[in-house]
Design a protein around this motif. Sequence first.
Motif, PDB file in Angstrom:
ATOM      1  N   SER A  63       0.530  -2.710 -15.310  1.00 11.26           N
ATOM      2  CA  SER A  63       1.497  -1.677 -14.931  1.00 11.26           C
ATOM      3  C   SER A  63       0.904  -0.766 -13.858  1.00 11.26           C
ATOM      4  O   SER A  63      -0.198  -0.231 -14.037  1.00 11.26           O
ATOM      5  CB  SER A  63       1.892  -0.845 -16.161  1.00 11.26           C
ATOM      6  OG  SER A  63       2.565  -1.642 -17.107  1.00 11.26           O
TER       7      SER A  63
ATOM      8  N   LEU B  90       6.084  -0.445 -11.977  1.00 10.32           N
ATOM      9  CA  LEU B  90       6.152  -1.887 -11.738  1.00 10.32           C
ATOM     10  C   LEU B  90       5.269  -2.567 -12.773  1.00 10.32           C
ATOM     11  O   LEU B  90       4.057  -2.332 -12.813  1.00 10.32           O
ATOM     12  CB  LEU B  90       5.674  -2.219 -10.328  1.00 10.32           C
ATOM     13  CG  LEU B  90       5.526  -3.706  -9.980  1.00 10.32           C
ATOM     14  CD1 LEU B  90       6.886  -4.403 -10.015  1.00 10.32           C
ATOM     15  CD2 LEU B  90       4.877  -3.877  -8.611  1.00 10.32           C
ATOM     16  N   THR B  91       5.871  -3.380 -13.617  1.00  9.36           N
ATOM     17  CA  THR B  91       5.131  -4.106 -14.654  1.00  9.36           C
ATOM     18  C   THR B  91       5.109  -5.586 -14.312  1.00  9.36           C
ATOM     19  O   THR B  91       6.148  -6.178 -14.028  1.00  9.36           O
ATOM     20  CB  THR B  91       5.773  -3.900 -16.036  1.00  9.36           C
ATOM     21  OG1 THR B  91       5.790  -2.493 -16.338  1.00  9.36           O
ATOM     22  CG2 THR B  91       4.980  -4.623 -17.107  1.00  9.36           C
ATOM     23  N   MET B  92       3.916  -6.154 -14.345  1.00  5.29           N
ATOM     24  CA  MET B  92       3.742  -7.569 -14.000  1.00  5.29           C
ATOM     25  C   MET B  92       3.125  -8.343 -15.156  1.00  5.29           C
ATOM     26  O   MET B  92       2.289  -7.810 -15.895  1.00  5.29           O
ATOM     27  CB  MET B  92       2.845  -7.709 -12.764  1.00  5.29           C
ATOM     28  CG  MET B  92       3.469  -7.221 -11.481  1.00  5.29           C
ATOM     29  SD  MET B  92       2.330  -7.372 -10.079  1.00  5.29           S
ATOM     30  CE  MET B  92       1.249  -5.985 -10.391  1.00  5.29           C
ATOM     31  N   ASN B  93       3.534  -9.574 -15.283  1.00  6.89           N
ATOM     32  CA  ASN B  93       2.898 -10.517 -16.190  1.00  6.89           C
ATOM     33  C   ASN B  93       2.162 -11.523 -15.313  1.00  6.89           C
ATOM     34  O   ASN B  93       2.780 -12.384 -14.689  1.00  6.89           O
ATOM     35  CB  ASN B  93       3.941 -11.210 -17.063  1.00  6.89           C
ATOM     36  CG  ASN B  93       3.314 -12.134 -18.091  1.00  6.89           C
ATOM     37  OD1 ASN B  93       2.087 -12.220 -18.192  1.00  6.89           O
ATOM     38  ND2 ASN B  93       4.142 -12.826 -18.853  1.00  6.89           N
TER      39      ASN B  93
ATOM     40  N   VAL C  83       5.507   1.905  -8.704  1.00  6.41           N
ATOM     41  CA  VAL C  83       6.269   1.146  -7.709  1.00  6.41           C
ATOM     42  C   VAL C  83       5.829   1.607  -6.315  1.00  6.41           C
ATOM     43  O   VAL C  83       5.868   2.799  -6.025  1.00  6.41           O
ATOM     44  CB  VAL C  83       7.780   1.367  -7.898  1.00  6.41           C
ATOM     45  CG1 VAL C  83       8.558   0.696  -6.767  1.00  6.41           C
ATOM     46  CG2 VAL C  83       8.231   0.817  -9.244  1.00  6.41           C
TER      47      VAL C  83
ATOM     48  N   CYS D 245       7.638  -8.268  -5.387  1.00  7.93           N
ATOM     49  CA  CYS D 245       6.765  -8.695  -6.483  1.00  7.93           C
ATOM     50  C   CYS D 245       5.498  -9.240  -5.841  1.00  7.93           C
ATOM     51  O   CYS D 245       5.527 -10.305  -5.212  1.00  7.93           O
ATOM     52  CB  CYS D 245       7.446  -9.761  -7.341  1.00  7.93           C
ATOM     53  SG  CYS D 245       6.569 -10.144  -8.881  1.00  7.93           S
TER      54      CYS D 245
ATOM     55  N   ARG E 250       3.083 -14.986 -11.375  1.00  2.91           N
ATOM     56  CA  ARG E 250       3.410 -13.685 -11.942  1.00  2.91           C
ATOM     57  C   ARG E 250       4.912 -13.511 -11.978  1.00  2.91           C
ATOM     58  O   ARG E 250       5.649 -14.226 -11.295  1.00  2.91           O
ATOM     59  CB  ARG E 250       2.785 -12.531 -11.154  1.00  2.91           C
ATOM     60  CG  ARG E 250       3.593 -12.137  -9.913  1.00  2.91           C
ATOM     61  CD  ARG E 250       3.371 -13.108  -8.767  1.00  2.91           C
ATOM     62  NE  ARG E 250       4.080 -12.725  -7.559  1.00  2.91           N
ATOM     63  CZ  ARG E 250       5.069 -13.445  -7.026  1.00  2.91           C
ATOM     64  NH1 ARG E 250       5.495 -14.546  -7.630  1.00  2.91           N
ATOM     65  NH2 ARG E 250       5.644 -13.054  -5.911  1.00  2.91           N
ATOM     66  N   ASP E 251       5.386 -12.574 -12.783  1.00  2.00           N
ATOM     67  CA  ASP E 251       6.770 -12.110 -12.697  1.00  2.00           C
ATOM     68  C   ASP E 251       6.743 -10.595 -12.830  1.00  2.00           C
ATOM     69  O   ASP E 251       5.799 -10.021 -13.378  1.00  2.00           O
ATOM     70  CB  ASP E 251       7.676 -12.773 -13.732  1.00  2.00           C
ATOM     71  CG  ASP E 251       7.247 -12.477 -15.156  1.00  2.00           C
ATOM     72  OD1 ASP E 251       7.090 -11.289 -15.509  1.00  2.00           O
ATOM     73  OD2 ASP E 251       7.063 -13.421 -15.939  1.00  2.00           O
ATOM     74  N   CYS E 252       7.783  -9.942 -12.313  1.00  2.00           N
ATOM     75  CA  CYS E 252       7.791  -8.484 -12.197  1.00  2.00           C
ATOM     76  C   CYS E 252       9.064  -7.895 -12.776  1.00  2.00           C
ATOM     77  O   CYS E 252      10.124  -8.529 -12.772  1.00  2.00           O
ATOM     78  CB  CYS E 252       7.667  -8.064 -10.729  1.00  2.00           C
ATOM     79  SG  CYS E 252       6.187  -8.671  -9.895  1.00  2.00           S
ATOM     80  N   SER E 253       8.930  -6.671 -13.252  1.00  2.00           N
ATOM     81  CA  SER E 253      10.086  -5.882 -13.684  1.00  2.00           C
ATOM     82  C   SER E 253       9.829  -4.430 -13.327  1.00  2.00           C
ATOM     83  O   SER E 253       8.680  -4.003 -13.184  1.00  2.00           O
ATOM     84  CB  SER E 253      10.313  -6.040 -15.198  1.00  2.00           C
ATOM     85  OG  SER E 253       9.198  -5.557 -15.922  1.00  2.00           O
ATOM     86  N   ARG E 254      10.915  -3.659 -13.196  1.00  2.00           N
ATOM     87  CA  ARG E 254      10.821  -2.254 -12.802  1.00  2.00           C
ATOM     88  C   ARG E 254      11.532  -1.381 -13.817  1.00  2.00           C
ATOM     89  O   ARG E 254      12.570  -1.759 -14.348  1.00  2.00           O
ATOM     90  CB  ARG E 254      11.456  -2.043 -11.420  1.00  2.00           C
ATOM     91  CG  ARG E 254      10.613  -2.519 -10.269  1.00  2.00           C
ATOM     92  CD  ARG E 254      11.415  -2.472  -8.964  1.00  2.00           C
ATOM     93  NE  ARG E 254      10.573  -2.619  -7.802  1.00  2.00           N
ATOM     94  CZ  ARG E 254      10.028  -3.754  -7.408  1.00  2.00           C
ATOM     95  NH1 ARG E 254      10.280  -4.847  -8.102  1.00  2.00           N
ATOM     96  NH2 ARG E 254       9.253  -3.805  -6.342  1.00  2.00           N
TER      97      ARG E 254
END
Length: 225
Positions: A164, A100-103, A167, A54, A91-95
């Motif tokens: 977004s 890769l989507t980040m806030n 990855v 992340c 930030r935080d991340c998800s896949r």
Amino acid sequence: MVFRSFDGRVAASLMVTGFVLSLAGCQSAGKAMDNGALQPDPPKVKASDLRAYCPKVTLREGTAYFNSYAKGGQDDPSKLAYQAAISDVTRDCSRSDGTLTMNVAAAGKVVPGPMGSAGTVTMPIRVVVAQGSQVLYSQLHQYKLPITDTSAATQFAFSDPNVSVPVPAADTYQVFVGFDEGPPKAAKPAAARPAPKVARKKKPVTPAAAPAQPPTQTSISDIPR
């Protein structure tokens, strides 16, 4: 008699405990059966997701502060309307499916200046994701914050949850957040002064040469003797 009294108290205690546990079970079942439908369990977080890459968020130098001035008072401290400052970024991340989507979030405060007044202030905040010299994501947000108290600072928390990017194959992403006022406005060039008119000197008129007389033919008879 003493032992009976003790046994009665123990039995009562056990009954109360059983009732509480039963009630808790009913409440839990009530949540699981919300509106008569069985609610699915929340997705479990995998250990691989916790260890996944992340990118770190960086507050680039020179982008942590933003000043706004009253009309016509640019860079005049006595005309300062407010100063905004970013103090924290995260930030935080998800896949999902190779994305890769980040806030990306930033928090700070707005301090009123001598010309500050109640109202809404607009702060230009940009979020950028880069890989080397390549920009993968760049978004400028006009973040609005209502100001009601001009005697104290107002806290703010901004976030962009839609960052977004693909990855990455390696941990090479850089994430930046900060104020972006755009390139400085170029000063208007001074109007060019018209070149002074130079009086042209009239060339002197050269008189036309008199036509040459044809040479006189001399004969022997013309020579005085």
